[in-house]
Structures are given as structure tokens and as C-alpha cells.
Design an enzyme around this catalytic site. Structure first.
Site, PDB file in Angstrom:
ATOM      1  N   HIS A  37      -0.767   4.465  -8.880  1.00 38.81           N
ATOM      2  CA  HIS A  37       0.229   3.567  -8.826  1.00 38.81           C
ATOM      3  C   HIS A  37       0.097   2.418  -9.624  1.00 38.81           C
ATOM      4  CE1 HIS A  37      -2.171   2.456  -5.499  1.00 38.81           C
ATOM      5  NE2 HIS A  37      -2.134   1.090  -5.840  1.00 38.81           N
ATOM      6  N   HIS A 121      -2.962  -2.181 -14.539  1.00 37.73           N
ATOM      7  CA  HIS A 121      -3.703  -0.983 -14.761  1.00 37.73           C
ATOM      8  C   HIS A 121      -3.449  -0.161 -13.655  1.00 37.73           C
ATOM      9  CE1 HIS A 121      -6.230  -3.370 -12.088  1.00 37.73           C
ATOM     10  NE2 HIS A 121      -6.684  -1.846 -11.581  1.00 37.73           N
TER      11      HIS A 121
END
Length: 197
Positions: A37, A121
Site C-alpha cells: 500500500h 513510496h
């Protein structure tokens, strides 16, 4: 107590592509594909009352939907001290705007500000004792990774539970972005099937 974080879910097809990168790195503990995620805000452990407050204040976050692109591989740390590797996110003002709105809402309700600079990220693996040479080889072989544009129409409040086999993430509440999805919803069994893992 319940451990919370706010994130953007990644479509399953993209998660499977990222998970397929997970090989050839001694000392790497790879993130399971269902747990990949884009983290927007780690909240930490809260009691039930604070959980309700967090869930409620996030309903006040209004931001437009947008597209994001994942491109390239990066890492945190340096050389033998590298701590993790991740897929990087292309620069995206709309993503930064959403994150800032979430941060502002949580700070207004009394949570301490996030101390770290937001560096979007998707973590692929956590590293321990991985050689700089092996890390360099991995980066060279995978740095052209690209996925997107990915339509982002919502963000999600997750809870996290530690188990013997690793963390288990549960989507607690989904918050739509403008012009992209239905109203915010608490998740029951039926709604959970709709989030695509």
C-alpha cells in the site's frame, strides 16, 4: 487498543507485479502482496474513543481524485545499513495535497504532527544484513519498474494486528475523493469484499 494508519490501496494487478520482484536478495523480508500500500499517515495505537474520533475527522477531508504513477525502485539507508527497498511514486501535487489535508485534520483533533517528511513510496521489503553489492544488482535489474497511471478515488483507514506470520491489515473505513466514488462507509463483511484485497 487499536493500531491505525491511513493509506491508498494499490490495485491487485499492480500489487502482484510488485510482489513478483521479491527474489534474489539475502536478508530481505518481503511484504506480502495483500499488504502492499501507499502509506499516507501512520497514527499508531489508540483507544476506542480516539479511534472513533479519527474515523470521524477523516470524513472532513475533502480532496479531488487523481491519477498516480509508480516508477523506479529506491531504498532507505545506505550500503550495508540499507533498511528497506521500495517502489517510488512519481511527483504528484494532488497526492501531496491529499496527504496535507489528512495531516492537518489529524493534528487539529490533537494528534502530534508527523515528524518525518512525506516521501511517498510502497515498501517492498525490509532489509537486514543485505550486502551493498546485492542491493545494487537488485536496483539495476528492477529500476525500470513502471505502473500507471493508477486512478485513485479513495483513501482508507486501516488497522494493523501482529500475528506469528506477520502483520494483518484490515480496512476499517473507506473515504471517497471528489468525483470518484460513493460516500464514506464503515466496512462490514459485504463491503470488505468490494475493496479488492
Amino acid at each position: 487498543m487499536i493500531r491505525l494508519f491511513v493509506a491508498i490501496e494499490i490495485p491487485e494487478t499492480v500489487r502482484l507485479r510488485m510482489a513478483a520482484l521479491g527474489a534474489g536478495m539475502p536478508g530481505a523480508r518481503w511484504v506480502e502482496s495483500q499488504n502492499l500500500h501507499l502509506n499516507l499517515r501512520f497514527i499508531g495505537e489508540v483507544d476506542e474513543g480516539m479511534y472513533r474520533d479519527v474515523a470521524g475527522v477523516l470524513e472532513e477531508v475533502h480532496a479531488p481524485g487523481f491519477d498516480l504513477t509508480l516508477e523506479g525502485i529506491g531504498y532507505f539507508g545506505s550500503g550495508k545499513a540499507a533498511r528497506s527497498i521500495h517502489v517510488e511514486v512519481a511527483r504528484n501535487p494532488e497526492l501531496g495535497f491529499l496527504r496535507d489535508k489528512i495531516e492537518s485534520a489529524l493534528v487539529r483533533m490533537g494528534l502530534p504532527p508527523e515528524a518525518r517528511k512525506f516521501s511517498p513510496h510502497v515498501t517492498l521489503a525490509r532489509l537486514k544484513g543485505t550486502s551493498a553489492e546485492r542491493l545494487g544488482v537488485f536496483l539495476a535489474h528492477n529500476n525500470l519498474f513502471h505502473a500507471g497511471p493508477i486512478a485513485v478515488g479513495r483513501f482508507t483507514l486501516f488497522s494493523s494486528f501482529l500475528s506469528h506470520s506477520g502483520p494483518i491489515y484490515r480496512a476499517e473505513r473507506i473515504y471517497p475523493l471528489a468525483n470518484r466514488a460513493a460516500p464514506a462507509q464503515a466496512l462490514g463483511a459485504a463491503a470488505e469484499d468490494d475493496i479488492g484485497g
